[in-house]
Design a protein around this motif. Structure first.
Motif, PDB file in Angstrom:
ATOM      1  N   PRO A 174       6.673  -1.404  11.236  1.00 38.30           N
ATOM      2  CA  PRO A 174       5.158  -1.938  10.854  1.00 38.30           C
ATOM      3  C   PRO A 174       5.463  -2.109   9.363  1.00 38.30           C
ATOM      4  CG  PRO A 174       5.034  -0.072  12.243  1.00 38.30           C
ATOM      5  CD  PRO A 174       6.571   0.012  11.887  1.00 38.30           C
ATOM      6  N   PRO A 175       4.585  -3.332   9.075  1.00 39.81           N
ATOM      7  CA  PRO A 175       4.651  -3.518   7.412  1.00 39.81           C
ATOM      8  C   PRO A 175       4.375  -2.172   6.437  1.00 39.81           C
ATOM      9  CG  PRO A 175       3.627  -5.250   8.818  1.00 39.81           C
ATOM     10  CD  PRO A 175       3.921  -3.859   9.843  1.00 39.81           C
ATOM     11  N   ARG A 176       3.577  -1.435   7.094  1.00 43.27           N
ATOM     12  CA  ARG A 176       3.133  -0.165   6.040  1.00 43.27           C
ATOM     13  C   ARG A 176       4.247   0.543   5.425  1.00 43.27           C
ATOM     14  NH1 ARG A 176       2.105   1.473  11.122  1.00 43.27           N
ATOM     15  NH2 ARG A 176       3.025   3.659  11.783  1.00 43.27           N
ATOM     16  N   PHE A 177       5.437   0.305   6.167  1.00 45.52           N
ATOM     17  CA  PHE A 177       6.615   0.975   5.460  1.00 45.52           C
ATOM     18  C   PHE A 177       7.148   0.412   4.407  1.00 45.52           C
ATOM     19  CE2 PHE A 177       6.564   2.762   9.788  1.00 45.52           C
ATOM     20  CZ  PHE A 177       7.409   3.932   9.781  1.00 45.52           C
ATOM     21  N   PRO A 178       7.428   1.200   3.209  1.00 45.48           N
ATOM     22  CA  PRO A 178       7.757   0.831   2.020  1.00 45.48           C
ATOM     23  C   PRO A 178       8.813  -0.419   2.092  1.00 45.48           C
ATOM     24  CG  PRO A 178       7.478   2.802   1.884  1.00 45.48           C
ATOM     25  CD  PRO A 178       7.714   2.855   3.278  1.00 45.48           C
TER      26      PRO A 178
END
Length: 308
Positions: free
Chosen positions: A287-291
């Motif tokens: 998911p895009p929330r991962f750095p």
């Protein structure tokens, strides 16, 4: 340096049991598809098309950002070792890619090995690209700002397609994005790249699995000397697109991807190379929330802003 436990756990959740790829490639394919299944239909605009090539159909799926606009295009080739993956298993990736880049994303469901060995996948990707570049009205996309992009085996196909497009001269690829691409032909202990030894056993993608995938992909041993199979061995990398290469720190393919970028640069091409710290092979599916994913899209968007 130990890898971030959160990233490792997340990628394992997206992964599957360790099995013998060559003996159980159909099981491997099913496990990959289940692991990446899009359970909830997202809020995005998508529609399916078919491209005809000789005796078969190449399915493609088109993802569009919200709202109206003259959006540029990302022509995407999925990963999976040329053996697994499809447009369904990459729905989430393409949805996020379209939303986060404000690009139309066209995902190609190319033929898979070993039922269809080299160069079948490349031929499918090339035909979709040729159609898009030369007959764009078939997609109802009237926009010449097209970037080809692929991850892993898809990065290999994108790089090979750019070489083939230069050689055939039917259309011109101006820019490409290669995300931890496979570019070389030897992933055994004899590989000249340290990342194969350093990262080839303790992480999700092993060097053995890469060798198995390539054995399933090739039609004959002669293929390993074909630059369309392994772009890094090409003796002529001139006149290639402006290129962005993104690699992952703990990926066995890291060094060959970066070496391909350096070789492209030495041949006179415009190339940017970035290594994602604490990245594992496959992180792009998180998911895009991962750095690591957020940074990857920041780099991609900066590149697209410069070239569009």
């Amino acid at each position: 340096m130990p890898i971030n436990k959160v990233v490792r756990t997340a990628l394992k959740a997206l992964s599957y049991a360790e099995i013998d790829v060559k003996k159980n490639y159909r099981l491997q394919r099913n496990l990959v598809n289940l692991a990446h299944r899009h359970y909830m239909k997202p809020f995005y605009r998508a529609w399916d098309h078919k491209i005809y090539l000789e005796d078969h159909i190449i399915p493609v799926r088109v993802f569009s950002p919200d709202g109206e606009g003259d959006y540029p295009v990302l022509l995407f080739f999925h990963g999976g070792g040329w053996v697994t993956g499809n447009i369904d298993s990459y729905n989430k990736v393409c949805t996020n890619m379209s939303r986060l880049t404000k690009h139309i994303v066209i995902s190609v469901d190319y033929r898979l090995a070993p039922e269809h060995r080299f160069p079948a996948a490349l031929e499918d990707c090339y035909e979709v690209a040729r159609t898009l570049f030369t007959k764009e009205e078939l997609f109802k996309i009237y926009n010449k700002r097209i970037t080809i992009i692929g991850d892993s085996a898809g990065g290999n196909l994108a790089a090979a397609l750019s070489l083939m497009a230069r050689d055939k001269k039917e259309f011109k690829v101006d820019r490409q994005i290669l995300i931890y691409p496979a570019t070389y032909n030897d992933h055994s202990d004899k590989s000249p790249f340290p990342s194969i030894v350093e990262n080839g056993k303790d992480y999700l993608l092993t060097s053995k699995k890469i060798c198995d995938y390539m054995d399933l992909y090739m039609k004959s041993r002669d293929d390993i000397n074909n630059p369309y199979f392994a772009p890094l061995i090409s003796n002529d990398l001139s006149n290639q697109p402006k290129t962005l290469i993104i690699t992952a720190e703990y990926d066995p393919l890291r060094d060959e991807g970066e070496e391909y970028g350096k070789k492209l640069r030495n041949a006179g091409n415009n190339v940017e190379i970035y290594r994602i710290k604490e990245g594992l092979h496959g992180f792009f599916a998180l998911p895009p929330r991962f750095p690591q994913v957020k940074l990857c899209y920041d780099i991609i968007n900066q590149f697209l802003c410069e070239v569009n």
